[in-house]
Enzyme design. Structure first.
Site, mmCIF file in Angstrom:
data_model
loop_
_atom_site.group_PDB
_atom_site.id
_atom_site.type_symbol
_atom_site.label_atom_id
_atom_site.label_comp_id
_atom_site.label_asym_id
_atom_site.label_seq_id
_atom_site.Cartn_x
_atom_site.Cartn_y
_atom_site.Cartn_z
ATOM 1 N N LYS A 11 -8.969 3.291 2.776
ATOM 2 C CA LYS A 11 -9.405 2.331 3.786
ATOM 3 C C LYS A 11 -10.053 2.994 5.005
ATOM 4 C CE LYS A 11 -5.937 -1.160 2.576
ATOM 5 N NZ LYS A 11 -4.834 -1.979 3.116
ATOM 6 N N PHE A 59 -3.145 -13.186 7.741
ATOM 7 C CA PHE A 59 -3.763 -11.885 8.016
ATOM 8 C C PHE A 59 -5.148 -11.725 7.395
ATOM 9 C CE2 PHE A 59 -1.036 -11.391 4.245
ATOM 10 C CZ PHE A 59 -1.958 -10.917 3.315
ATOM 11 N N ARG A 87 1.145 3.155 -6.987
ATOM 12 C CA ARG A 87 1.905 2.416 -5.981
ATOM 13 C C ARG A 87 3.051 3.267 -5.425
ATOM 14 N NH1 ARG A 87 -0.054 -2.212 -5.194
ATOM 15 N NH2 ARG A 87 1.776 -3.198 -4.250
ATOM 16 N N THR A 93 3.987 -0.933 1.803
ATOM 17 C CA THR A 93 2.885 -1.458 2.610
ATOM 18 C C THR A 93 3.080 -1.151 4.086
ATOM 19 O OG1 THR A 93 2.539 -3.235 1.011
ATOM 20 C CG2 THR A 93 1.612 -3.559 3.197
ATOM 21 N N ARG A 104 1.218 6.514 2.744
ATOM 22 C CA ARG A 104 1.371 5.656 3.928
ATOM 23 C C ARG A 104 2.328 6.251 4.951
ATOM 24 N NH1 ARG A 104 1.063 0.262 0.274
ATOM 25 N NH2 ARG A 104 -1.175 -0.111 0.505
ATOM 26 N N ASN A 114 -3.108 0.798 6.908
ATOM 27 C CA ASN A 114 -2.168 1.565 6.098
ATOM 28 C C ASN A 114 -2.824 2.486 5.074
ATOM 29 O OD1 ASN A 114 -2.929 -0.268 4.143
ATOM 30 N ND2 ASN A 114 -0.928 -1.257 3.990
ATOM 31 N N HIS A 117 -5.323 1.044 -0.581
ATOM 32 C CA HIS A 117 -5.072 -0.170 -1.364
ATOM 33 C C HIS A 117 -4.928 0.270 -2.807
ATOM 34 C CE1 HIS A 117 -5.760 -4.157 -3.228
ATOM 35 N NE2 HIS A 117 -6.441 -3.451 -4.120
#
Length: 140
Positions: A11, A59, A87, A93, A104, A114, A117
């Site tokens: 991100k 959000f 994951r 998250t 993260r 964070n 994705h």
């Protein structure tokens, strides 16, 4: 366990801080291979389409504006149990709840920024990969 593919997005908060290499090292250390990758700048409309499943969530606007704010790196990861493994490597998250050593926990600035994705299931992985990549771009 089966060989799977999953979509990963690095991100804007992470690309802005030049963390792509460090994040990719974590994926590779976990046994995931990067079989497709590109750096792009999403338009707001593209971000809204990609995250359309969240359109009724409070959000949504903040998320899509953030994802369109600066370049991202979209990539396809491949490996045994790639979806679950990705994951696990990403972490929770909310970085405050993420385990030590996860992406993260180490790199995220907040629950909104964070850093990464990842697809959450085989069906969404297939849809998300197809959103960004043609079959010719997937080399494994």
């Amino acid at each position: 366990m089966a060989i799977e593919r999953t979509l990963s997005i690095i991100k804007p908060d992470a690309t802005r801080r030049n963390l792509t290499g460090k994040i990719n090292a974590k994926f590779e250390e976990a046994g995931l291979r990067i079989v497709a990758q590109k750096r792009i700048h999403l338009s707001l409309a593209q971000a809204q389409k990609f995250y359309g499943v969240h359109k009724d969530r409070p959000f949504f606007g903040e998320l899509t504006e953030f994802m369109a704010s600066e370049p991202v790196v979209v990539q396809v990861l491949e490996g045994e149990g790639a979806i679950a493994k990705n994951r696990e490597v990403m972490g929770a998250t909310n970085p405050a709840n993420a385990d030590a050593g996860t992406i993260r926990k180490e790199f995220a600035l907040s629950v909104g920024e964070n850093s990464v994705h990842g697809s959450d299931a085989p069906e969404t992985a297939a849809e998300e990969i197809a959103f960004f990549f043609s079959g010719l771009e997937l080399v494994g």
